[in-house]
Design an enzyme around this catalytic site. Sequence first.
Site, PDB file in Angstrom:
ATOM      1  N   GLU A  30      10.915  15.623   3.714  1.00 44.81           N
ATOM      2  CA  GLU A  30      10.288  16.168   4.912  1.00 44.81           C
ATOM      3  C   GLU A  30      11.015  17.390   5.464  1.00 44.81           C
ATOM      4  OE1 GLU A  30      10.092  12.723   7.496  1.00 44.81           O
ATOM      5  OE2 GLU A  30       8.147  12.144   6.656  1.00 44.81           O
ATOM      6  N   GLY A 101       2.923   2.339  -2.470  1.00 44.85           N
ATOM      7  CA  GLY A 101       2.702   2.684  -1.061  1.00 44.85           C
ATOM      8  C   GLY A 101       1.615   1.830  -0.442  1.00 44.85           C
ATOM      9  N   TYR A 135      -4.077   8.082   3.267  1.00 50.36           N
ATOM     10  CA  TYR A 135      -4.399   7.315   4.464  1.00 50.36           C
ATOM     11  C   TYR A 135      -5.892   7.345   4.766  1.00 50.36           C
ATOM     12  CZ  TYR A 135       0.649   7.235   5.175  1.00 50.36           C
ATOM     13  OH  TYR A 135       2.001   7.059   5.021  1.00 50.36           O
TER      14      TYR A 135
END
Length: 156
Positions: A30, A101, A135
């Site tokens: 990130e 995930g 997502y």
Amino acid sequence: MTNEELKIRKAEKSDIPNILKLIKELAEYEKLLHEVVTTEKNLEEVIFGEKKFVEVLIAEFNGELAGQTIFFHNFSTFVGKPGLYIEDLYVRPQFRGKGIGKALLNEVIKLAKERNCGRVEWVVLDWNQPAIDFYKSIGAKAMDEWTIFRLTENKF
């Protein structure tokens, strides 16, 4: 993927060094590694200490450390129920694309159902398109009308 290849389990104290390792790997991905100041001692206190409030699930794939999710309870006044907030959901690059995930997320959702929670929430960086696409593919809704604010301890 067979169940024998992937194992999702609650973290143990002996996992603390690996938990920190994965936190740093996520922060590096990130581009925020410079913000990581936590220590193994701090993590042990908040995950396993007297006033613990954070939970961690570890993913192992073929016996190797593959990822983790770090989460805690929050509360919705609108729903009138607790929720689970996912602080980190991280799968190491070499293990991506194997359903790890999704398995970690599904385990948090399972816990939310068992605990009668009204929501499971998390944030994602706006440039992380693979995560956003993932997502959305599972039915999660982006809360684009909300802006996150933060005060850090040096401001209060």
